[in-house]
Design a protein around this motif. Structure first.
Motif, PDB file in Angstrom:
ATOM      1  N   GLU A  91      41.856  55.846  26.969  1.00 31.89           N
ATOM      2  CA  GLU A  91      41.663  56.507  28.558  1.00 31.89           C
ATOM      3  C   GLU A  91      42.732  55.830  29.709  1.00 31.89           C
ATOM      4  OE1 GLU A  91      39.969  54.457  30.856  1.00 31.89           O
ATOM      5  OE2 GLU A  91      39.942  52.968  28.949  1.00 31.89           O
ATOM      6  N   ALA A  92      43.819  55.235  29.075  1.00 30.28           N
ATOM      7  CA  ALA A  92      44.711  54.377  30.111  1.00 30.28           C
ATOM      8  C   ALA A  92      45.439  55.430  30.782  1.00 30.28           C
ATOM      9  CB  ALA A  92      45.657  53.546  29.084  1.00 30.28           C
ATOM     10  N   VAL A  93      45.812  56.577  30.164  1.00 36.60           N
ATOM     11  CA  VAL A  93      46.848  57.444  30.774  1.00 36.60           C
ATOM     12  C   VAL A  93      45.835  58.546  31.687  1.00 36.60           C
ATOM     13  CG1 VAL A  93      48.714  57.163  29.188  1.00 36.60           C
ATOM     14  CG2 VAL A  93      47.191  59.168  28.954  1.00 36.60           C
ATOM     15  N   PRO A  94      46.326  59.354  32.392  1.00 41.25           N
ATOM     16  CA  PRO A  94      45.644  60.295  33.012  1.00 41.25           C
ATOM     17  C   PRO A  94      45.431  61.421  32.229  1.00 41.25           C
ATOM     18  CG  PRO A  94      47.314  59.689  34.669  1.00 41.25           C
ATOM     19  CD  PRO A  94      47.449  59.100  33.014  1.00 41.25           C
ATOM     20  N   LEU A  95      44.002  61.832  31.946  1.00 37.90           N
ATOM     21  CA  LEU A  95      43.871  62.673  30.828  1.00 37.90           C
ATOM     22  C   LEU A  95      43.141  64.158  31.252  1.00 37.90           C
ATOM     23  CD1 LEU A  95      41.974  60.328  28.400  1.00 37.90           C
ATOM     24  CD2 LEU A  95      44.397  61.233  28.033  1.00 37.90           C
ATOM     25  N   LYS A  96      43.418  65.175  30.567  1.00 38.15           N
ATOM     26  CA  LYS A  96      42.620  66.254  30.927  1.00 38.15           C
ATOM     27  C   LYS A  96      41.744  66.468  29.629  1.00 38.15           C
ATOM     28  CE  LYS A  96      44.648  70.406  29.963  1.00 38.15           C
ATOM     29  NZ  LYS A  96      45.759  71.369  30.100  1.00 38.15           N
ATOM     30  N   ALA A  97      40.539  66.559  29.870  1.00 38.97           N
ATOM     31  CA  ALA A  97      39.329  66.404  29.021  1.00 38.97           C
ATOM     32  C   ALA A  97      38.883  67.884  29.049  1.00 38.97           C
ATOM     33  CB  ALA A  97      38.297  65.344  29.332  1.00 38.97           C
ATOM     34  N   GLY A 197      53.076  60.408  37.170  1.00 38.23           N
ATOM     35  CA  GLY A 197      54.001  59.736  38.071  1.00 38.23           C
ATOM     36  C   GLY A 197      54.573  58.626  37.170  1.00 38.23           C
ATOM     37  N   TRP A 198      55.082  57.504  38.121  1.00 39.34           N
ATOM     38  CA  TRP A 198      55.789  56.209  37.172  1.00 39.34           C
ATOM     39  C   TRP A 198      54.650  55.472  36.541  1.00 39.34           C
ATOM     40  CZ3 TRP A 198      54.565  51.128  38.383  1.00 39.34           C
ATOM     41  CH2 TRP A 198      54.101  51.040  39.617  1.00 39.34           C
ATOM     42  N   ARG A 199      53.393  55.280  37.479  1.00 39.39           N
ATOM     43  CA  ARG A 199      52.311  54.709  36.593  1.00 39.39           C
ATOM     44  C   ARG A 199      51.804  55.324  35.629  1.00 39.39           C
ATOM     45  NH1 ARG A 199      47.795  53.906  39.507  1.00 39.39           N
ATOM     46  NH2 ARG A 199      47.621  51.802  38.983  1.00 39.39           N
ATOM     47  N   GLY A 200      51.879  56.490  35.274  1.00 39.02           N
ATOM     48  CA  GLY A 200      51.213  57.121  34.333  1.00 39.02           C
ATOM     49  C   GLY A 200      52.065  56.966  33.008  1.00 39.02           C
ATOM     50  N   TRP A 201      53.279  57.094  33.265  1.00 41.51           N
ATOM     51  CA  TRP A 201      54.349  56.586  32.090  1.00 41.51           C
ATOM     52  C   TRP A 201      54.456  55.383  31.818  1.00 41.51           C
ATOM     53  CZ3 TRP A 201      56.424  60.224  29.307  1.00 41.51           C
ATOM     54  CH2 TRP A 201      56.395  61.500  29.515  1.00 41.51           C
ATOM     55  N   LEU A 202      54.108  54.390  32.810  1.00 41.40           N
ATOM     56  CA  LEU A 202      53.879  52.921  32.443  1.00 41.40           C
ATOM     57  C   LEU A 202      52.700  52.678  31.575  1.00 41.40           C
ATOM     58  CD1 LEU A 202      54.948  50.027  32.698  1.00 41.40           C
ATOM     59  CD2 LEU A 202      53.325  49.977  34.712  1.00 41.40           C
ATOM     60  N   ALA A 203      51.538  53.695  31.725  1.00 44.80           N
ATOM     61  CA  ALA A 203      50.509  53.423  30.963  1.00 44.80           C
ATOM     62  C   ALA A 203      50.626  54.028  29.534  1.00 44.80           C
ATOM     63  CB  ALA A 203      49.317  54.290  31.726  1.00 44.80           C
TER      64      ALA A 203
END
Length: 721
Positions: A91-97, A197-203
């Motif tokens: 669950e580090a990246v933004p997820l669609k559950a 976003g950039w933080r999601g790609w970093l995750a």
């Protein structure tokens, strides 16, 4: 001028181990982008959904779909409140559950709503409102989607999805005593690229970072242990390939393990390096003892990494972590200060023994609180059918423990080859967790241990008749200890040894008849036949047979009463016979020319004790207490040089696994997925230690074709029997 190849040129800036870890990082990142969404199908035959479920779900069920092919779909009913855990970095990246579920009710049409489901995310002290859904009752179920936000911060804690339903299926219609609220079919998790976003790609680097860390640390550990650069690199490559395959072939089973192992392995690497440094400075302490004392904290740290230890409360495991980390830090400070070997040894021994005594006392205090709920008069099921009350049993066992400690220090302690063994004996005994369980829960394993210690003491002093009598005590309680007759019969006066053993056995059986009446003998011999029945698959049973049984099932529970696969019993007997034959053969090969070597005698003793704990049908965790004697024997056998780092590491690790904690430290009552293997962790430890003994016996036979006076161990009179 010699020209460098491109590989040599780049190797100067990026060494091969680091390059291999970066390769795993890159490939795992690409696989994470292209692999299928992670789907948790509830109730599947492999039971991998259990790795993510906690409370609130009932046993799996199945139904036939309305499709033309009539396929079968599995599901679980959930209670009013239920939970699903998601490990980091899932669950580090933004997820669609996407939840596929249904909430049928008899008083409304299936296509109409009426049951509300609230979804909440819980992460330590944070609470996230993730959605609210009005559920229909369609037979095939419906999809409901919610979003899980970014979680970039590394964490061993789990994101808990909490589901709260508004009502239950009416009991008046179902006549089912269970709380039935919602039917869960599956939960599908896929990256929500629209929210990255950039933080999601970093995750997206989280999982690759963990896999690269695991890969690189395996190289680091292997290079320290094997002291061979090429072999360590080969192991690193194999580990990296296995991790990459796990992302594709068994993602559900492997995903919860990445963060834990990325936490454990760097600590193991650090502790191994400290053990090497400390052993070089502590020249008057047994090297295996230094390794054991330094590596022992890895077990409670692993317990914490796998989510089985609460560091925020006072408990025996958290006390062990605190005490031993303080002891290691203090010893490291003394080492860095450059003090003399004597000063360092004194500091190391005092800090580790203080930690041992305090943790032992606290564990005693904690388990003494377990009274009516946990105490059982295990003496009632022994040969003499004694009925001891709780205080009497515990006081009796405490007295046995004091006697055993004194005898162990006499047999294995003192000065040998200029090294102090008494601190090692105390450390290994006080940290052996089964001692505390034996005392606190009224078991008779200390009686077995006492008999074995007396056998060794009298055998070493030449009183072979008494040694045979002493062996009779553990034999009548645990029949497989008859294998230790091979240890007693390795040299002369065999008739006296056998006579003492037979006399002791008959005396104890006669005493049992006097105490319990005529039915004592039939009851005793019927208990021996239980060794040939189907083994219990309870995780508490750490035998060779239960290991095979757990592998044959998708889900292991202590209440399993079904029939085992037909191949288990034949394979079990084959393994038992092979183990006995191999052990007897190696003992026979070392019968003459190595008779005077104390090292070889202790290897024989350890191999036979461990064999007696491996091959029985049932070996409960608390019944592995005699392994302490085998460990002390291996301690003496491994200390004379040359001993490889690999042997020292395996000895320290197997001791930590066998000695640390009790039943519920790593597993509960059930095991599924890779946990079916892991639940036999104490069996694996005993197996590895037994193999180490056999390998050392084989090496002794090869290296000692001619008797070497220099190989004999010198014992200072008055400090050993």
């Amino acid at each position: 001028m010699k020209h460098r190849t491109s590989l040599q040129y780049w190797g100067r800036f990026c060494p091969p181990p680091l390059a291999l870890a970066l390769l795993v990082f890159g490939l795992s990142w690409l696989l994470g982008l292209v692999r299928e969404p992670l789907q948790i199908t509830l109730g599947e035959d492999n039971r991998l959904d259990q790795l993510y479920l906690t409370t609130g779900f009932h046993q799996p069920e199945s139904r036939v779909t309305t499709e033309a092919n009539g396929s079968t779909v599995t599901y679980r009913w959930a209670k009013l409140t239920s939970y699903i855990n998601l490990p980091w970095p899932t669950e580090a990246v933004p997820l669609k559950a996407t939840l596929h579920l249904t909430a049928p009710r008899p008083n409304r049409s299936p296509d109409r709503g009426g049951t509300t489901l609230n979804v909440t995310g819980l992460l330590e002290w944070e609470r996230l409102d993730l959605g609210q859904f009005d559920l229909t009752g369609l037979y095939e179920g419906s999809d409901y989607t919610f979003k899980i936000p970014l979680h970039l911060r590394p964490n061993l804690a789990l994101l808990v999805l909490k589901f709260e339903a508004s009502d239950l299926y009416p009991f008046s219609v179902s006549r089912d005593s269970r709380d039935l609220a919602v039917i869960f079919f599956s939960l599908t998790l896929e990256p929500d690229y629209a929210e990255f976003g950039w933080r999601g790609w970093l995750a997206t680097f989280a999982r690759p970072g963990l896999l690269a860390t695991i890969t690189f640390c395996i190289w680091g550990l292997a290079s320290l242990i094997l002291q061979n650069w090429r072999e360590a690199l080969l192991l690193e490559a194999g580990a990296g390939l296995t991790l990459l395959l796990s992302m594709v072939l068994w993602p559900l089973a492997a995903e919860p393990l990445y963060a834990a192992w990325a936490f454990i392995l760097p600590l193991g690497w650090l502790l191994m390096a400290l053990a090497i440094l400390f052993s070089r400075r502590a020249i008057h302490l047994p090297t295996p003892f230094v390794y054991v004392a330094t590596l022992f904290p890895i077990m409670p740290l692993a317990q914490f990494a796998f989510g089985r230890l609460d560091l925020y409360s006072l408990n025996p495991s958290s006390v062990i972590i605190g005490l031993y980390l303080c002891a290691l830090l203090f010893s490291a400070a003394i080492y860095i200060a450059g003090n003399s070997a004597a000063t360092f040894e004194q500091a190391f021994v005092r800090t580790t023994l203080v930690a041992s005594f305090v943790s032992f006392a606290y564990a005693h205090f904690s388990l003494w609180q377990v009274r009516d709920s946990g105490f059982k008069a295990y003496y009632q099921v022994s040969l003499f059918n004694l009925t001891l009350t709780e205080p009497v049993s515990r006081i009796f066992n405490e007295g046995l423990l004091a006697l055993c400690l004194v005898l162990l220090m006499k047999v294995f302690g003192g000065m040998r080859q200029g090294k102090h063994y008494t601190p090692a004996v105390l450390f290994l005994a006080l940290n052996f967790g089964q001692i505390t369980e034996t005392i606190s829960f009224g078991q008779y394993n200390l009686v077995v241990l006492l008999g074995l210690i007396l056998m060794v003491r009298w055998k070493e002093s030449g009183r072979v008749t008494k040694a045979g009598i002493a062996l009779a005590l553990p034999f009548v309680l645990k029949s497989y200890f008859a294998l230790l007759l091979l240890f007693l019969l390795e040299k002369g006066r065999r008739a006296a040894t056998i006579g003492g053993f037979v006399f002791g056995s008959l005396f104890l059986l006669a005493l049992s008849v006097i105490v319990n009446g005529e039915k004592a003998l039939p009851d005793y011999f019927s208990s021996l036949t239980a060794e040939f029945k189907q083994p219990s698959l309870d995780i508490l049973n750490q035998s060779w047979w239960s290991f095979l049984g757990r592998l044959s099932l998708a889900e292991v529970g202590k209440d399993y009463n079904g029939r085992l696969a037909t191949w288990i019993m034949p394979l079990g007997y084959v393994g038992m016979v092979v183990a006995i034959v191999l052990t007897v053969y190696l003992i026979w090969r070392n019968r003459c020319q190595t008779e005077k070597l104390e090292r070889v005698r202790y290897l024989k003793l350890a191999a036979l004790i461990l064999l007696s704990l491996l091959i029985p049908n049932t070996v409960w965790i608390y019944a592995t207490l005699p392994a302490l004697l085998a460990i002390l024997a291996v301690l003496l056998a491994l200390d004379p040089p040359p001993t490889s780092r690999g042997q020292l590491f395996l000895f320290a690790l197997t001791y930590a696994i066998l000695a640390y904690g009790g039943r519920y430290n790593f597993f509960g009552d059930e095991a599924f997925g890779l946990a079916r293997l892991g639940s036999s962790y104490r069996f694996f430890a005993a197996l590895v230690l037994w193999i180490l003994c056999l390998r050392s016996l084989g090496a002794a036979r090869l290296n000692l074709t001619e008797e070497s006076p220099q190989a004999e161990i010198t014992v200072i009179p008055g400090n050993a029997p």
